[in-house]
Design a protein around this motif. Structure first.
Motif, PDB file in Angstrom:
ATOM      1  N   CYS A   1       0.859  -1.190   0.000  1.00 54.34           N
ATOM      2  CA  CYS A   1       0.000   0.000   0.000  1.00 54.34           C
ATOM      3  C   CYS A   1       0.893   1.238   0.000  1.00 54.34           C
TER       4      CYS A   1
ATOM      5  N   ARG B   1     -10.436   1.518  -2.159  1.00 55.10           N
ATOM      6  CA  ARG B   1     -10.383   0.742  -3.405  1.00 55.10           C
ATOM      7  C   ARG B   1     -11.791   0.613  -3.990  1.00 55.10           C
TER       8      ARG B   1
ATOM      9  N   ALA C   1      -7.557  -6.021   0.401  1.00 56.27           N
ATOM     10  CA  ALA C   1      -8.364  -5.438  -0.686  1.00 56.27           C
ATOM     11  C   ALA C   1      -9.868  -5.596  -0.451  1.00 56.27           C
TER      12      ALA C   1
HETATM   13  S1  SF4 Z   1      -6.490  -2.427  -1.438  1.00 53.24           S
HETATM   14 FE1  SF4 Z   1      -6.477  -0.664  -0.125  1.00 53.24          FE
HETATM   15  S2  SF4 Z   1      -5.076  -1.200   1.513  1.00 53.24           S
HETATM   16 FE2  SF4 Z   1      -4.704  -2.620  -0.161  1.00 53.24          FE
HETATM   17  S3  SF4 Z   1      -3.080  -1.687  -1.387  1.00 53.24           S
HETATM   18 FE3  SF4 Z   1      -5.008  -1.034  -2.270  1.00 53.24          FE
HETATM   19  S4  SF4 Z   1      -5.402   0.907  -1.273  1.00 53.24           S
HETATM   20 FE4  SF4 Z   1      -3.902  -0.126  -0.020  1.00 53.24          FE
END
Ligand code: SF4
Length: 368
Positions: A196, A215, A209
């Motif tokens: 992240c 997201r 995720a």
């Molecule tokens: S899903 Fe959310 S926590 Fe995971 S890398 Fe993407 S932005 Fe970051």
């Protein structure tokens, strides 16, 4: 979606499984020794993991325990820290080591209040050290963790703003796995450091995720909000690299004693080449300063041979240094100055800025 009920243990399990499989093998992860964990946490502040590893290893080889660090000369502690930057960390580390020996029987304190009373230990470092070394249920919150949590909970705005930081700390506290707080904290920090990431989070590989609101909402680019960078202040310095017939040079003491109050902090209060702030024209101003500082008439006419200009950044300052080699038959002297071979500077505690000037003076093609 707030993580509640059965979702919370699932979330924790998923992240912990990911951490067991993906964690980087770092030297400070092979120990539960609070002293070693403490050293690593201080070194890692504002410094990349890859840069820290060799310093961590040589520091611990020389100071294998808190008593060795407490009883060492400060100059040696700084020398081993030379090049890592933010030297107040090293000075505080040794002050804290002395307090640990005097007040805590040589053992890093276990409770938060005592840990926070040590020089150089803030809320983040205390929570990291106590949770990893002693499994104290304290959730860490640093830039990496704040970014992960802000995205998971879709908390918009500047995370460093105080009310928002408090909210993020509450989120960190609520997610903490009290049965394994050390491993949990490292899991979230690792996620922020490797998946992240600030610019391009790798959501496809992310174990969080499924629970990540940023997201789901397509907001990973705007959370967390970027901070407005302070415009850098431009500073000009001129520095003299004296060399005598034996290839020795001259450094002045690590205090404010020589070049004026405003110059020494730029060299992190370490040994430095004689240097002065420049208002208009580097060469005559440096020449005047050297003549005043060293009181040698010969310096008024000595040739100042320009080296490649050196650029250096210290927090919000962008420094340009016009460095000059000054060849002299015998090095001049001023209060507390020291002579040393130009190629051996790292035997003394010197800052990165001093190293860069030395590199300009010894660059290939430059006669010694
Ligand atoms: S899903 Fe959310 S926590 Fe995971 S890398 Fe993407 S932005 Fe970051």
């Amino acid at each position: 979606m707030k993580l509640r009920g059965q979702d919370l243990p699932r979330f924790r399990r998923k992240l912990q499984e990911w951490f067991s499989g993906q964690r980087r093998d770092l030297p400070w992860r092979r120990t539960k020794d609070p002293y070693r964990i403490w050293i690593s946490e201080i070194m890692l502040q504002q410094t990349r993991v890859a840069a820290v590893i060799p310093y961590y290893e040589s520091f611990l080889e020389r100071f294998p325990d808190v008593r060795a660090l407490a009883s060492a000369p400060q100059e040696e502690v700084l020398r081993l820290w030379s090049g890592l930057g933010y030297y107040t960390r090293a000075r505080n580390l040794q002050r804290a080591a002395r307090e640990i020996v005097e007040r805590h029987g040589g053992e890093f304190p276990r409770n938060l209040e005592d840990a926070l009373a040590l020089p150089g230990i803030g809320r983040y470092s205390a929570a990291a050290i106590l949770s990893i070394a002693y499994e104290e249920p304290l959730a860490v919150l640093d830039g990496n963790v704040a970014r992960v949590l802000a995205r998971i909970e879709a908390i918009r705005g500047d995370p460093r703003e105080s009310a928002r930081w408090k909210r993020l700390q509450q989120a960190a506290d609520a997610l903490l796995d009290g049965r394994a707080p050390g491993a949990w904290n490292q899991t979230v920090m690792e996620l922020g450091a490797t998946v992240c990431t600030p610019r391009a989070p790798v959501c496809l590989l992310c174990p969080a995720a499924k629970w990540c609101r940023a997201r789901q909402l397509g907001l990973t680019d705007v959370i967390p909000e970027k901070r407005c960078k302070r415009k850098p202040i431009q500073l000009l310095l001129a520095a003299a690299v004296f060399t005598d017939r034996n290839g020795r040079t001259l450094l002045v003491p690590p205090r404010d004693a020589t070049a004026g109050e405003e110059v020494s902090p730029l060299f992190s209060r370490m040994w430095q080449f004689p240097a002065v702030h420049v208002r208009r024209d580097a060469k005559p101003e440096l020449r005047r300063y050297l003549a005043e500082e060293f009181g040698t008439a010969a310096l008024k006419t000595a040739e100042l041979e320009a080296l490649e200009p050196v650029r250096h950044g210290v927090t919000f300052r962008a420094i340009t240094i016009s460095a000059f080699r000054v060849r002299v038959p015998r090095l001049p002297r001023s209060a507390g100055s020291r002579s040393i071979e130009l190629g051996n500077l790292t035997k003394l505690p010197v800052s990165n800025l001093t190293r860069k000037i030395a590199r300009a003076a010894t660059a290939p093609g430059r006669p010694g």
